[in-house]
Design an enzyme around this catalytic site. Structure first.
Site, PDB file in Angstrom:
ATOM      1  N   TYR A 156       0.840  -1.213   0.000  1.00  0.00           N
ATOM      2  CA  TYR A 156       0.000   0.000   0.000  1.00  0.00           C
ATOM      3  C   TYR A 156       0.875   1.264   0.000  1.00  0.00           C
ATOM      4  O   TYR A 156       0.672   2.175  -0.809  1.00  0.00           O
ATOM      5  CB  TYR A 156      -0.908  -0.040   1.233  1.00  0.00           C
ATOM      6  CG  TYR A 156      -1.785   1.166   1.432  1.00  0.00           C
ATOM      7  CD1 TYR A 156      -2.852   1.427   0.583  1.00  0.00           C
ATOM      8  CD2 TYR A 156      -1.560   2.040   2.500  1.00  0.00           C
ATOM      9  CE1 TYR A 156      -3.674   2.531   0.783  1.00  0.00           C
ATOM     10  CE2 TYR A 156      -2.379   3.140   2.701  1.00  0.00           C
ATOM     11  CZ  TYR A 156      -3.428   3.389   1.848  1.00  0.00           C
ATOM     12  OH  TYR A 156      -4.237   4.479   2.043  1.00  0.00           O
TER      13      TYR A 156
HETATM   14  N1  NAP Z   1      -9.405   5.334   5.639  1.00  0.00           N
HETATM   15  C1  NAP Z   1      -8.169   5.667   5.954  1.00  0.00           C
HETATM   16  O1  NAP Z   1      -7.735   5.504   7.102  1.00  0.00           O
HETATM   17  C2  NAP Z   1      -7.256   6.290   4.914  1.00  0.00           C
HETATM   18  C3  NAP Z   1      -6.030   6.809   5.353  1.00  0.00           C
HETATM   19  C4  NAP Z   1      -5.163   7.362   4.421  1.00  0.00           C
HETATM   20  C5  NAP Z   1      -5.528   7.415   3.078  1.00  0.00           C
HETATM   21  N2  NAP Z   1      -6.720   6.904   2.678  1.00  0.00           N
HETATM   22  C6  NAP Z   1      -7.040   6.956   1.228  1.00  0.00           C
HETATM   23  O2  NAP Z   1      -8.276   7.606   1.034  1.00  0.00           O
HETATM   24  C7  NAP Z   1      -8.871   7.130  -0.173  1.00  0.00           C
HETATM   25  C8  NAP Z   1     -10.346   6.806   0.076  1.00  0.00           C
HETATM   26  O3  NAP Z   1     -10.429   5.680   0.944  1.00  0.00           O
HETATM   27  P1  NAP Z   1     -11.585   5.485   2.035  1.00  0.00           P
HETATM   28  O4  NAP Z   1     -10.929   5.406   3.337  1.00  0.00           O
HETATM   29  O5  NAP Z   1     -12.662   6.471   1.807  1.00  0.00           O
HETATM   30  O6  NAP Z   1     -12.062   3.987   1.710  1.00  0.00           O
HETATM   31  P2  NAP Z   1     -13.324   3.375   0.989  1.00  0.00           P
HETATM   32  O7  NAP Z   1     -14.586   3.856   1.584  1.00  0.00           O
HETATM   33  O8  NAP Z   1     -13.059   1.906   0.943  1.00  0.00           O
HETATM   34  O9  NAP Z   1     -13.214   3.992  -0.491  1.00  0.00           O
HETATM   35  C9  NAP Z   1     -12.452   3.423  -1.512  1.00  0.00           C
HETATM   36  C10 NAP Z   1     -13.103   3.810  -2.819  1.00  0.00           C
HETATM   37  O10 NAP Z   1     -12.316   3.344  -3.920  1.00  0.00           O
HETATM   38  C11 NAP Z   1     -13.192   2.741  -4.871  1.00  0.00           C
HETATM   39  N3  NAP Z   1     -12.468   1.760  -5.670  1.00  0.00           N
HETATM   40  C12 NAP Z   1     -11.740   0.709  -5.219  1.00  0.00           C
HETATM   41  N4  NAP Z   1     -11.261   0.000  -6.250  1.00  0.00           N
HETATM   42  C13 NAP Z   1     -11.700   0.621  -7.389  1.00  0.00           C
HETATM   43  C14 NAP Z   1     -11.554   0.353  -8.777  1.00  0.00           C
HETATM   44  N5  NAP Z   1     -10.860  -0.708  -9.233  1.00  0.00           N
HETATM   45  N6  NAP Z   1     -12.119   1.195  -9.669  1.00  0.00           N
HETATM   46  C15 NAP Z   1     -12.840   2.268  -9.224  1.00  0.00           C
HETATM   47  N7  NAP Z   1     -13.023   2.565  -7.923  1.00  0.00           N
HETATM   48  C16 NAP Z   1     -12.453   1.749  -7.019  1.00  0.00           C
HETATM   49  C17 NAP Z   1     -14.293   2.111  -4.004  1.00  0.00           C
HETATM   50  O11 NAP Z   1     -15.507   1.956  -4.727  1.00  0.00           O
HETATM   51  P3  NAP Z   1     -16.038   0.602  -5.405  1.00  0.00           P
HETATM   52  O12 NAP Z   1     -15.790  -0.519  -4.447  1.00  0.00           O
HETATM   53  O13 NAP Z   1     -17.482   0.920  -5.608  1.00  0.00           O
HETATM   54  O14 NAP Z   1     -15.279   0.475  -6.686  1.00  0.00           O
HETATM   55  C18 NAP Z   1     -14.503   3.199  -2.968  1.00  0.00           C
HETATM   56  O15 NAP Z   1     -15.385   4.177  -3.437  1.00  0.00           O
HETATM   57  C19 NAP Z   1      -8.038   5.922  -0.633  1.00  0.00           C
HETATM   58  O16 NAP Z   1      -7.166   6.314  -1.674  1.00  0.00           O
HETATM   59  C20 NAP Z   1      -7.231   5.578   0.607  1.00  0.00           C
HETATM   60  O17 NAP Z   1      -6.000   4.962   0.293  1.00  0.00           O
HETATM   61  C21 NAP Z   1      -7.597   6.354   3.557  1.00  0.00           C
END
Ligand code: NAP
Length: 267
Positions: A156
């Protein structure tokens, strides 16, 4: 830049941070285009935004699919004429020790396919139009853990570091042609992604609404970086004393995981 009047494309907006950012940007008058694989979840998010008077559109797409991504970029430009800001937020995470990953290079391939290549693929598909218009802003959702590496997330973190390096190259090469970038270093955020790790149920985290606000700041203020103060300090420290910082922080992270495991078992 105000959000009002901007056409903003947000990937990974079927849930979590991306969905919250789409809602907030629409409330500020942006036209928001929501991209992710789950069509039903996108439709629900779009209906919610429209019910509040916002302008939102769903584009179901798997960003690991080259042809589908090219097609969605073509439809975005046909429907809206231009994209002012692209928020590359779609992502997946894998938490696994390197010792248990020695026969799992596919972990890296799967994470890179979305987090890095998916973002580059869509950016490249929209860049020619941005360059024709003489401006365009590209936002990248990254993590605080590229500022200070947390153990167990090697695939990641490698994918997010690649993304950050790509963002720097975009700015260096195309900044004079009107292309700007923001990297957002999120701390832990309560979403489906973090919820997949059981011990994190006991951790204090930022909520998705507040994290969505960080993406709004990236779209409106267009800084090079959005970060917490502690992330910025860690990043500065890592550029001066990387060995010392990793040596000191790694055992602290391991102890934090043990504490979280104990607390999540109790609750
Ligand atoms: N949560 C944390 O603690 C955290 C911390 C640091 C950074 N981030 C970053 O923040 C961003 C958002 O994450 P989140 O925490 O909001 O998690 P999340 O709710 O799991 O969101 C991830 C999103 O990515 C989409 N996705 C995954 N694979 C995909 C694909 N092949 N094509 C198109 N869409 C895809 C998912 O939608 P579908 O499943 O509908 O495709 C979902 O909308 C990510 O880049 C993550 O790395 C999160």
């Amino acid at each position: 830049m105000r959000a009002h009047g901007q056409v903003v494309v947000i990937t990974g907006s079927s849930s979590g941070i991306g969905a919250a950012a789409a809602r907030q940007l629409a409330e500020r008058g942006a036209t928001v285009c929501l991209l992710a694989r789950r069509a039903g979840a996108l439709d629900a998010a779009v209906s919610d935004i429209r019910a509040r008077g916002g302008d939102a559109h769903a584009y179901p797409v798997d960003l690991t699919d080259d042809a589908a991504t090219t097609d969605v970029a073509r439809r975005l430009l046909a429907d809206h004429g231009r994209v002012d800001t692209l928020v590359n937020n779609a992502g997946r995470s894998i938490r696994r020790p390197i010792r248990e990953s020695l026969d799992r290079v596919h972990d890296h391939e799967r994470v890179l396919a979305v987090n890095y290549l998916g973002a580059v693929r869509l950016t490249h598909a929209l860049l020619p139009s941005m360059l024709d218009h003489g401006r365009g802003h590209v936002v990248f959702s990254s993590t605080m853990s590229t500022q200070l590496p947390v153990p167990l997330f090697s695939a990641y973190l490698a994918s997010k570091s690649a993304l950050e390096s790509y963002a720097r190259s975009l700015t260096a090469e195309l900044g004079t042609s009107g292309i700007t970038t923001t990297v957002v270093h999120f701390p832990m955020v309560r979403t489906e992604m973090s919820g997949a790790t059981e011990i994190y149920s006991a951790m204090r985290m930022m909520d998705a609404e507040r994290a969505g606000g960080w993406l709004v700041k990236a779209v409106v203020d267009r800084p090079t970086r959005v970060t917490s103060l502690s992330g910025a300090v860690a990043q500065a420290g890592m550029s001066v004393l990387p060995g010392v910082l990793i040596k000191v922080s790694a055992p602290l992270f391991r102890r934090m995981d043990r504490d979280l495991a104990r607390r999540s078992q109790r609750s």
